[in-house]
Design a protein around this motif. Structure first.
Motif, PDB file in Angstrom:
ATOM      1  N   CYS A 156       2.756   9.550  -6.405  1.00 42.88           N
ATOM      2  CA  CYS A 156       2.244  10.615  -5.437  1.00 42.88           C
ATOM      3  C   CYS A 156       2.650  12.101  -6.221  1.00 42.88           C
ATOM      4  N   GLU A 157       2.581  12.072  -7.819  1.00 40.70           N
ATOM      5  CA  GLU A 157       2.834  13.429  -8.147  1.00 40.70           C
ATOM      6  C   GLU A 157       1.712  13.387  -9.327  1.00 40.70           C
ATOM      7  N   GLY A 158       0.603  13.524  -9.106  1.00 37.83           N
ATOM      8  CA  GLY A 158      -0.550  13.643  -9.810  1.00 37.83           C
ATOM      9  C   GLY A 158      -0.894  12.228 -10.248  1.00 37.83           C
ATOM     10  N   LYS A 159      -1.543  12.136 -11.576  1.00 37.83           N
ATOM     11  CA  LYS A 159      -2.059  11.017 -11.939  1.00 37.83           C
ATOM     12  C   LYS A 159      -0.790  10.231 -12.756  1.00 37.83           C
ATOM     13  N   GLU A 160       0.248  10.463 -12.546  1.00 39.02           N
ATOM     14  CA  GLU A 160       1.453   9.593 -13.356  1.00 39.02           C
ATOM     15  C   GLU A 160       1.617   8.374 -12.571  1.00 39.02           C
ATOM     16  N   ARG A 161       1.675   7.220 -13.282  1.00 41.43           N
ATOM     17  CA  ARG A 161       1.902   6.062 -12.731  1.00 41.43           C
ATOM     18  C   ARG A 161       3.248   5.547 -13.001  1.00 41.43           C
ATOM     19  N   GLN A 162       4.016   4.453 -12.288  1.00 40.39           N
ATOM     20  CA  GLN A 162       5.226   4.251 -12.324  1.00 40.39           C
ATOM     21  C   GLN A 162       5.197   2.590 -12.532  1.00 40.39           C
ATOM     22  N   LYS A 163       5.551   2.140 -13.560  1.00 37.03           N
ATOM     23  CA  LYS A 163       5.705   0.529 -13.999  1.00 37.03           C
ATOM     24  C   LYS A 163       7.014   0.085 -13.493  1.00 37.03           C
ATOM     25  N   LEU A 164       6.950  -0.948 -12.782  1.00 39.71           N
ATOM     26  CA  LEU A 164       8.312  -1.375 -12.204  1.00 39.71           C
ATOM     27  C   LEU A 164       7.993  -3.119 -12.200  1.00 39.71           C
ATOM     28  N   ALA A 165       9.189  -3.808 -12.127  1.00 42.53           N
ATOM     29  CA  ALA A 165       9.431  -5.415 -12.314  1.00 42.53           C
ATOM     30  C   ALA A 165       9.984  -5.788 -11.181  1.00 42.53           C
ATOM     31  N   LEU A 166       9.880  -6.808 -10.758  1.00 40.70           N
ATOM     32  CA  LEU A 166      10.696  -7.666  -9.701  1.00 40.70           C
ATOM     33  C   LEU A 166      12.000  -7.721 -10.108  1.00 40.70           C
ATOM     34  N   SER A 196       0.787  -1.159  -0.019  1.00 38.60           N
ATOM     35  CA  SER A 196       0.184  -0.005   0.073  1.00 38.60           C
ATOM     36  C   SER A 196       0.788   1.165  -0.107  1.00 38.60           C
ATOM     37  N   VAL A 197       0.632   2.188  -0.793  1.00 42.27           N
ATOM     38  CA  VAL A 197       1.040   3.512  -0.912  1.00 42.27           C
ATOM     39  C   VAL A 197       0.062   4.451  -0.532  1.00 42.27           C
ATOM     40  N   ASP A 198       0.444   5.067   0.572  1.00 35.66           N
ATOM     41  CA  ASP A 198      -0.575   6.416   1.242  1.00 35.66           C
ATOM     42  C   ASP A 198       0.154   7.737   0.906  1.00 35.66           C
ATOM     43  N   CYS A 199      -0.121   8.444  -0.471  1.00 33.45           N
ATOM     44  CA  CYS A 199       0.279   9.487  -0.619  1.00 33.45           C
ATOM     45  C   CYS A 199      -0.342  10.941   0.221  1.00 33.45           C
ATOM     46  N   VAL A 200       0.447  11.974   0.174  1.00 31.52           N
ATOM     47  CA  VAL A 200      -0.143  13.164   0.905  1.00 31.52           C
ATOM     48  C   VAL A 200      -1.402  13.707   0.296  1.00 31.52           C
ATOM     49  N   ASN A 201      -1.583  13.370  -0.666  1.00 25.89           N
ATOM     50  CA  ASN A 201      -3.057  13.655  -1.678  1.00 25.89           C
ATOM     51  C   ASN A 201      -3.396  12.401  -1.486  1.00 25.89           C
ATOM     52  N   LYS A 202      -4.535  12.240  -0.846  1.00 22.42           N
ATOM     53  CA  LYS A 202      -5.347  10.857  -0.942  1.00 22.42           C
ATOM     54  C   LYS A 202      -5.694  10.366  -1.972  1.00 22.42           C
ATOM     55  N   THR A 203      -6.176  11.157  -3.048  1.00 20.78           N
ATOM     56  CA  THR A 203      -6.694  10.739  -4.215  1.00 20.78           C
ATOM     57  C   THR A 203      -5.550  10.065  -5.157  1.00 20.78           C
TER      58      THR A 203
END
Length: 285
Positions: A81-91, A48-55
């Protein structure tokens, strides 16, 4: 009476009471447990990632992975947590080679154990007719013992890499949002590795079973029988030479007694003739 009852009444399954067939049956069972606990695994973790901006927060990030553990192909998206941008990661990591090798050894060991058990039960006479069957069985047993040791050791190392790569703390360090102190990142639940740990245990148990069965298979080969004859021949020669020496000693003893009696015979006669001289002399007087 059905065929199974006839075979059981005829004592066909009596071979399972012998160590050779009994260990093969255990190898068959343990091989099933080994590849089932490893090849059938599927697990995951939740973050879980809880940003300052809950949305912008995401409190349920599911990451699933399974056999053959090509973790570098497991991708997931997390918020920045910088707007609507998403980060794609891999194990990180790839333990497919060790896992697939381990399962392959387990499957082939299962197939060979099944075939060998059937031969021990139903074709035991043909198995012992010539030395080819026991020799092949001995060589295959040695090879599988080595493969189980190598496969179990490699998979144990691969499993440790999987545990590190799927550790929630390690995965959280990959996220850029979690590097900011204002955001709260945490693990909801960690992957359950109990079945994978069990697969490693069964792998080394299979190695112990196959290595221990080498002796019982070796006893069926011509090498063991020839070794027994080689050890028994010097013992027979030693015992025969001992018996021959005792016989000669007895014969020597009997001959010495005979010679001693022969040598004493004339002296006793001479001793017995000594009084005859004076007696005859007296009679003449």
């Amino acid at each position: 009476m059905d065929p199974v009852s006839q075979l059981a009444s005829a004592g066909t399954f009596r071979a399972l009471k012998e160590p050779l067939a009994f260990l093969r049956a255990l190898e068959l069972l343990f091989a099933i447990f080994a590849f089932a606990t490893c090849g059938g695994y599927s697990g995951g973790l939740r973050l879980s990632v809880d940003c300052v901006n809950k949305t912008e927060s995401n409190l349920s990030i599911d990451i699933a992975f399974a056999y053959p553990f090509r973790l570098h192909q497991v991708t997931f998206e997390v918020p920045t947590c910088e707007g609507k941008e998403r980060q794609k990661l891999a194990l990180i990591g790839d333990s497919s080679s060790s896992a697939e090798f381990f399962v392959t050894v387990a499957v082939f060991a299962f197939l060979y154990s099944l075939a060998a058990t059937v031969v021990y039960i139903f074709f035991q006479n043909k198995y012992r007719e010539n030395n080819r069957g026991p020799l092949i069985d001995f060589i295959v047993t040695v090879v599988f013992s080595f493969l189980w040791l190598v496969g179990s050791s490699a998979w144990a190392k691969g499993l440790s890499d999987v545990k590190v790569a799927t550790d929630p703390k390690e995965v959280l360090q990959l996220m850029s949002a979690c590097k900011q102190p204002s955001n709260k990142c945490m693990a909801v639940h960690s992957p359950v590795m109990s079945s994978l740990n069990t697969s490693v245990v069964f792998g080394f148990l299979n190695f112990i079973l196959w290595a221990g069965n080498i002796w019982f298979v070796f006893k069926e080969t011509c090498w063991h029988s020839s070794g027994q004859r080689y050890l028994s021949d010097p013992m027979e020669k030693h015992s025969s030479s001992y018996n021959q020496g005792g016989y000669n000693q007895e014969s020597y003893g009997s001959s010495s007694e005979y010679n001693q009696q022969a040598s004493l015979g004339p002296s006793s006669d001479e001793f017995g003739q000594q009084p005859s001289g004076p007696t005859s002399f007296t009679n003449q007087i």
